[in-house]
Design an enzyme around this catalytic site. Structure first.
Site, PDB file in Angstrom:
ATOM      1  N   ASP A 121       0.397   5.039   1.957  1.00 28.25           N
ATOM      2  CA  ASP A 121      -0.485   5.657   2.952  1.00 28.25           C
ATOM      3  C   ASP A 121      -1.215   6.868   2.377  1.00 28.25           C
ATOM      4  O   ASP A 121      -0.653   7.620   1.578  1.00 28.25           O
ATOM      5  CB  ASP A 121       0.333   6.141   4.156  1.00 28.25           C
ATOM      6  CG  ASP A 121       1.141   5.014   4.785  1.00 28.25           C
ATOM      7  OD1 ASP A 121       0.668   3.872   4.798  1.00 28.25           O
ATOM      8  OD2 ASP A 121       2.271   5.306   5.247  1.00 28.25           O
ATOM      9  N   HIS A 175       4.873   0.350   0.351  1.00 28.00           N
ATOM     10  CA  HIS A 175       5.578  -0.430   1.364  1.00 28.00           C
ATOM     11  C   HIS A 175       4.699  -1.561   1.881  1.00 28.00           C
ATOM     12  O   HIS A 175       3.471  -1.528   1.716  1.00 28.00           O
ATOM     13  CB  HIS A 175       6.098   0.452   2.503  1.00 28.00           C
ATOM     14  CG  HIS A 175       5.063   1.277   3.193  1.00 28.00           C
ATOM     15  ND1 HIS A 175       4.576   2.462   2.685  1.00 28.00           N
ATOM     16  CD2 HIS A 175       4.396   1.073   4.350  1.00 28.00           C
ATOM     17  CE1 HIS A 175       3.673   2.957   3.490  1.00 28.00           C
ATOM     18  NE2 HIS A 175       3.527   2.140   4.522  1.00 28.00           N
ATOM     19  N   HIS A 187       0.848  -1.202   0.000  1.00 30.87           N
ATOM     20  CA  HIS A 187       0.000   0.000   0.000  1.00 30.87           C
ATOM     21  C   HIS A 187       0.878   1.244   0.000  1.00 30.87           C
ATOM     22  O   HIS A 187       2.092   1.177   0.234  1.00 30.87           O
ATOM     23  CB  HIS A 187      -0.914   0.035   1.232  1.00 30.87           C
ATOM     24  CG  HIS A 187      -0.165   0.163   2.534  1.00 30.87           C
ATOM     25  ND1 HIS A 187       0.553  -0.870   3.084  1.00 30.87           N
ATOM     26  CD2 HIS A 187      -0.009   1.215   3.371  1.00 30.87           C
ATOM     27  CE1 HIS A 187       1.116  -0.475   4.209  1.00 30.87           C
ATOM     28  NE2 HIS A 187       0.805   0.800   4.406  1.00 30.87           N
TER      29      HIS A 187
END
Ligand code: SIN
Length: 278
Positions: free
Chosen positions: A98, A251, A96
């Site tokens: 953020d 990450h 994903h």
């Protein structure tokens, strides 16, 4: 003596010769340039109090107070990323980036290791810029014309499919109402690079396409970004700090340390609106 910057392959660089408690303007300028170039910077053996961690983040911008993560006691600016020995679930265990569900996604996060397992608990990073560069000109052109929807609802909202053992890790499910539309290929605000801006965590579908129609192309792009040659792996020690750029990287926190505690402090810095590459 200046800092050393050791690239880690397609994404990331390990920075040496720096104490993050004491940054002079010249070192800060070097770090800004390296961050824009490599997407994530890794530091070792840093002794940061919560106040020093906050001061470090503020060099890059205003701090985003996280809506969904439990904060460190007395420090609302610092989100706790915790997994206890009796928990199976870990935060961020899938690829994903953020905050893509926000209208103005956060610049990035500074994750500081407080307590880590002796083995496991690494974090993987992927370069969404290198991933875009390695596509054919035909698909690049098509992707430049698309926009995609991102949402927090299915991850942090009332309907999120979370296991039972996440009690205490997340809060404010009723505030998970963020939806945003962003270009599928953005122009990075600092490096000027073209970046593929979709992710499996929060992207739901392409604008004007159904979820079902979007899925095959999204799956192809996800598999392409996650190719090993687009990634690096960071092994944490207490005192390590990773500072990633949400606009340029994905990450994933590897969940391979059941029975052991891992405790990290995360500060997120606000970003700027994202513009289409063309
Ligand atoms: C996150 O996704 O912010 C957590 C990453 C990690 O714990 O390594």
């Amino acid at each position: 003596m200046g800092i050393t910057v050791q690239p880690q392959g397609a994404v990331g660089a390990e920075v040496g010769g720096v104490d993050l408690n004491h940054l002079d303007p010249a070192t800060l300028a070097e770090l800004r340039e390296a961050h824009a170039q490599y997407g994530v910077l890794f530091f070792r053996d840093q002794q940061l109090t919560p106040e020093a961690h906050i001061a470090l983040a503020e060099h890059w911008g205003e701090i985003n107070i996280n809506r969904f993560f439990t904060p460190v006691e007395n420090y609302p600016q610092i989100a706790e990323v915790r997994k206890e020995p009796d928990q199976q679930f870990n935060i961020g265990g899938g690829w994903h980036t953020d905050h893509s569900y926000d209208q103005i996604p956060a610049l990035g996060s500074l994750l500081y290791a407080k307590e880590v397992p002796t083995t496991g608990g690494d974090t993987l990073f992927a370069s969404c810029g290198v991933a875009f560069d390695t596509l054919s000109e035909g698909i690049k052109d098509m992707l430049r014309s698309l926009r995609a929807l991102h949402s927090s609802r299915h991850v942090f909202g009332q309907s999120a499919a979370l296991p039972d053992d996440v009690t205490g890790l997340f809060a404010n499910a009723d505030q998970a109402t963020q939806d945003a539309v962003h270009p599928v290929v953005i122009r990075h605000p600092l490096s000027g690079r073209e970046i593929l801006y979709v992710n499996p965590g929060f992207t739901t579908h392409f604008e004007g396409w159904s979820v079902q129609e979007s899925a095959p192309l999204l799956q192809f792009l996800y598999g392409h970004i996650a190719r090993p040659e687009h990634t690096c792996r960071f092994h944490w020690q207490p005192g390590s700090l990773a500072f990633w750029d949400n606009r340029a990287t994905w990450h994933l926190a590897v969940n391979d340390y059941h029975g052991h505690r891992r405790l990290m402090h995360r500060i997120t810095v606000e970003g700027v609106p994202l513009a289409a590459a063309r």
